[in-house]
Each structure stands twice: as structure tokens, then as C-alpha cells.
Design a protein around this motif. Structure first.
Motif, PDB file in Angstrom:
ATOM      1  N   THR A 174      46.685 -26.023  -4.680  1.00 10.92           N
ATOM      2  CA  THR A 174      45.453 -26.692  -5.083  1.00 10.92           C
ATOM      3  C   THR A 174      45.023 -26.288  -6.486  1.00 10.92           C
ATOM      4  OG1 THR A 174      44.759 -26.714  -2.754  1.00 10.92           O
ATOM      5  CG2 THR A 174      43.074 -27.176  -4.394  1.00 10.92           C
TER       6      THR A 174
ATOM      7  N   LEU B 186      44.667 -29.128  -9.697  1.00 12.32           N
ATOM      8  CA  LEU B 186      43.486 -29.414 -10.501  1.00 12.32           C
ATOM      9  C   LEU B 186      43.692 -29.081 -11.973  1.00 12.32           C
ATOM     10  CD1 LEU B 186      41.007 -28.180  -7.807  1.00 12.32           C
ATOM     11  CD2 LEU B 186      41.197 -30.527  -8.638  1.00 12.32           C
TER      12      LEU B 186
ATOM     13  N   ARG C 244      43.934 -32.084 -14.760  1.00 15.05           N
ATOM     14  CA  ARG C 244      43.020 -32.068 -15.912  1.00 15.05           C
ATOM     15  C   ARG C 244      43.793 -32.242 -17.211  1.00 15.05           C
ATOM     16  NH1 ARG C 244      40.791 -26.406 -17.088  1.00 15.05           N
ATOM     17  NH2 ARG C 244      42.813 -26.334 -18.119  1.00 15.05           N
TER      18      ARG C 244
ATOM     19  N   VAL D  98      37.582 -36.512  -6.135  1.00 14.77           N
ATOM     20  CA  VAL D  98      38.725 -35.827  -5.532  1.00 14.77           C
ATOM     21  C   VAL D  98      38.872 -36.292  -4.089  1.00 14.77           C
ATOM     22  CG1 VAL D  98      39.685 -33.600  -4.834  1.00 14.77           C
ATOM     23  CG2 VAL D  98      38.494 -33.819  -7.026  1.00 14.77           C
TER      24      VAL D  98
ATOM     25  N   ALA E 214      38.577 -27.326  -2.762  1.00 15.61           N
ATOM     26  CA  ALA E 214      38.948 -28.173  -3.895  1.00 15.61           C
ATOM     27  C   ALA E 214      37.787 -28.320  -4.875  1.00 15.61           C
ATOM     28  CB  ALA E 214      39.408 -29.538  -3.399  1.00 15.61           C
TER      29      ALA E 214
ATOM     30  N   ALA F  43      37.702 -27.029  -8.692  1.00 12.43           N
ATOM     31  CA  ALA F  43      37.502 -28.023  -9.748  1.00 12.43           C
ATOM     32  C   ALA F  43      36.393 -27.581 -10.702  1.00 12.43           C
ATOM     33  CB  ALA F  43      37.173 -29.384  -9.131  1.00 12.43           C
TER      34      ALA F  43
ATOM     35  N   TYR G 101      35.854 -29.041 -14.520  1.00 13.93           N
ATOM     36  CA  TYR G 101      35.410 -30.387 -14.190  1.00 13.93           C
ATOM     37  C   TYR G 101      33.880 -30.395 -14.177  1.00 13.93           C
ATOM     38  CZ  TYR G 101      40.192 -31.519 -12.711  1.00 13.93           C
ATOM     39  OH  TYR G 101      41.547 -31.738 -12.668  1.00 13.93           O
TER      40      TYR G 101
ATOM     41  N   VAL H  40      32.000 -33.433 -10.017  1.00 11.39           N
ATOM     42  CA  VAL H  40      33.058 -33.648  -9.029  1.00 11.39           C
ATOM     43  C   VAL H  40      32.471 -34.291  -7.780  1.00 11.39           C
ATOM     44  CG1 VAL H  40      34.886 -32.595  -7.684  1.00 11.39           C
ATOM     45  CG2 VAL H  40      34.251 -31.618  -9.894  1.00 11.39           C
TER      46      VAL H  40
END
Length: 205
Positions: free
Chosen positions: A126, A130, A134, A151, A161, A165, A170, A173
Motif C-alpha cells: 500500500t 500511493l 503520486r 481511493v 490507505a 495517502a 495527498y 483524499v
């Protein structure tokens, strides 16, 4: 001395029971956090979707869990057909193709334009999903520090997750929770995921 030794087993039993209770309490908290994140959360108007990979079967078809994710993504894309879609997952030693390629084929077979699908086929977990997604998006002019991202994964996976993120840059999200229709996998993953959440919190930096 004899009396003292006679009490030792009860003392160790008390310590053991205390540790079991502490462990159970801690697991219950982590399980609660997993459950809190196991539902849809849509923030704003995401223009980018990242579908997280899962096992590909020996015949090249998606596993049940992966198909759950893909079907959930397709349902959302029916109402949001212009989204950029990143399919994220490398090829494991027991997989005939990368998870990304399998996902892309499935989405295209169900009507998604190949030009809106980006393949991230190097990740193995995971964290890498991510980070590499990205980087791939930024190569195509989509900056996750600015743009909203959705996601997609099974519900049990989304707390971790989303945590990762946010850790990896991020900005906004959203989450789309796929069901886990394979019952044995559902039981296994809801036992495993609280432990994975702790591991990721401390080790996935």
C-alpha cells in the motif's frame, strides 16, 4: 521458601491474563479504527481515481477481492465518466501479470476508455501504491498536493490507505469502499488489518 514458590504460578497467571486483556483492548481499538474507515467518504469533486491492487489469479483474472474493487470503481465511473483512473499494483511471484495490467484490461472490457487509464505496475504494498501513483500522476500534470483524489479499495483497507495517502502528500483524499464478498477473506482481513494498521503507522514512513 516453599510457600513463596507456591504462589509463583498464580502470579505469572495474573501477569499473563493482564497482558491478554491489554492486548485485547488494544486490538479492539484498532479494529474500531478500521471499521470507522470502512465506508464511502467523498470530499469535493475528485477528478482522479486510484484503484489499489490485489491478487491476480493464475489464469490472469482478478481475484474476488480485486473484482469487488473494480466493480465498485465501475459503478462510480458510470456517473463520473471523465475521471483519470490510476490502476496500481505490481506483479507478485505467483501472479501471471501485474495487478495494474489485469485491472486495466478489466476496466477496458467494461467500457472504460484506455486513454483515461494510467498503469502503475511497480508497487508491492500500500505504501508503494500511493507513492508511485503520486509520482505517475505528477508526470501527467496532476499534482496531489492540489487536486482531489478518490481511493478505491475494500472497506477494511481504507483507514490505512487514507492514513498513508495523507502522510505521502495527498491533499484531499476521498474513499470508495468496495464490499468484501468472499466471506473467508472478509474474516481474515478484518483480523489482519488492525495489525497492519499498527505496522504502517510506525514503519511506513
Amino acid at each position: 521458601m516453599a510457600g513463596y514458590r507456591g504462589k509463583q504460578p498464580r502470579r505469572w497467571l495474573s501477569v499473563l491474563l493482564t497482558l491478554v486483556l491489554i492486548g485485547t483492548f488494544f486490538f479492539a481499538i484498532m479494529f474500531g479504527l478500521v471499521m470507522v474507515g470502512a465506508h464511502d467518504v467523498i470530499r469535493g469533486n475528485p477528478q482522479v481515481m486510484i484503484v489499489l491492487g490485489c491478487r491476480v489469479m493464475p489464469g490472469g483474472e482478478p481475484s474476488i477481492l480485486l473484482q469487488d474493487r473494480l466493480d465498485t470503481a465501475l459503478d462510480y465511473l458510470d456517473d463520473h465518466p471523465d475521471m483519470t483512473v490510476v490502476v496500481s499494483g505490481g506483479q507478485g511471484s505467483n501472479e501471471p501479470t501485474s495487478e495494474a495490467a489485469c485491472m486495466a484490461d478489466y476496466l477496458e472490457e467494461h467500457g472504460v476508455d484506455s486513454h483515461q487509464i494510467l498503469l502503475e505496475d511497480q508497487s508491492s504494498n500500500t505504501k508503494e501504491n500511493l507513492i508511485y501513483s503520486r509520482e505517475l500522476l505528477e508526470e501527467h500534470g496532476i499534482v496531489v498536493l492540489r487536486d482531489e483524489v478518490l481511493v478505491v479499495s475494500n472497506g477494511f483497507h481504507l483507514t490505512r490507505a487514507q492514513m498513508l495517502a495523507e502522510r505521502y502528500g495527498y491533499k484531499s483524499v476521498s474513499a470508495l469502499a468496495a464490499p468484501t464478498s468472499h466471506i473467508p477473506s472478509r474474516i481474515q482481513m478484518y483480523i489482519r488489518e488492525p495489525l497492519a494498521l499498527v505496522k504502517s503507522f510506525f514503519l511506513d514512513k
